[in-house]
Design a protein around this motif. Structure first.
Motif, PDB file in Angstrom:
ATOM      1  N   VAL A 126      65.115 -96.656 -17.637  1.00 47.42           N
ATOM      2  CA  VAL A 126      64.698 -97.651 -18.622  1.00 47.42           C
ATOM      3  C   VAL A 126      65.540 -97.516 -19.894  1.00 47.42           C
ATOM      4  CG1 VAL A 126      62.794 -98.387 -20.109  1.00 47.42           C
ATOM      5  CG2 VAL A 126      62.376 -97.901 -17.700  1.00 47.42           C
ATOM      6  N   THR A 165      62.659 -97.929 -10.244  1.00 41.32           N
ATOM      7  CA  THR A 165      62.222 -96.535 -10.184  1.00 41.32           C
ATOM      8  C   THR A 165      60.915 -96.409  -9.403  1.00 41.32           C
ATOM      9  OG1 THR A 165      63.274 -96.144 -12.314  1.00 41.32           O
ATOM     10  CG2 THR A 165      61.696 -94.503 -11.575  1.00 41.32           C
ATOM     11  N   ALA A 192      62.364-100.210 -14.426  1.00 39.81           N
ATOM     12  CA  ALA A 192      61.099 -99.535 -14.119  1.00 39.81           C
ATOM     13  C   ALA A 192      60.643 -99.870 -12.707  1.00 39.81           C
ATOM     14  CB  ALA A 192      60.038 -99.928 -15.133  1.00 39.81           C
ATOM     15  N   PHE A 231      62.420 -92.388 -14.311  1.00 41.51           N
ATOM     16  CA  PHE A 231      61.832 -93.588 -14.902  1.00 41.51           C
ATOM     17  C   PHE A 231      62.310 -93.774 -16.334  1.00 41.51           C
ATOM     18  CE2 PHE A 231      58.492 -95.604 -17.393  1.00 41.51           C
ATOM     19  CZ  PHE A 231      58.302 -96.772 -16.685  1.00 41.51           C
TER      20      PHE A 231
END
Length: 118
Positions: free
Chosen positions: A66, A40, A37, A62
């Motif tokens: 993840v 990103t 995360a 994102f």
């Protein structure tokens, strides 16, 4: 630029305001998901500075990053191999690359402003 910052503020606020304990069995999954995360988020900031930011790409990236990181950690646990280390290495390298590019772009922008003032 506002979307990555908004998600960062929401995440930090939720982390500070809640008293949620993560079981030890899930710490590997959570740590790799947080790293993905954060990668990103820095990628979104970088693309905003480059003028190429797209909300759809950011949000899908994102969730994909993840999910992929958590899946690699899960698969590694099932196989008995520390497969999550590959994700840590990949996201770590990208994280430092994004930080270096962000730093260079901010420095270049400040130098351009100083140069234009003269």
């Amino acid at each position: 630029m506002w979307l990555p910052v908004l998600f960062l503020i929401i995440g930090i606020s939720l982390g500070l305001l809640t008293n949620f304990q993560i079981p030890n069995a899930y710490t590997d999954y959570l740590s790799i998901a947080v790293l993905a995360a954060f990668d990103t988020l820095l990628g979104g900031i970088r693309s905003q500075l480059e003028g190429k930011f797209d909300d759809t790409v950011f949000i899908t990236g994102f969730f994909f990053n993840v999910s992929l990181a958590a899946f690699l950690a899960f698969l590694g646990v099932q196989l008995g191999v520390d497969l999550y280390l590959a994700a840590v290495f990949a996201f770590g390298v990208r994280l430092f690359q994004n930080l270096a590019i962000i730093r260079r772009q901010i420095i270049d922008q400040k130098l351009l402003v100083k140069f234009r003032k003269k």
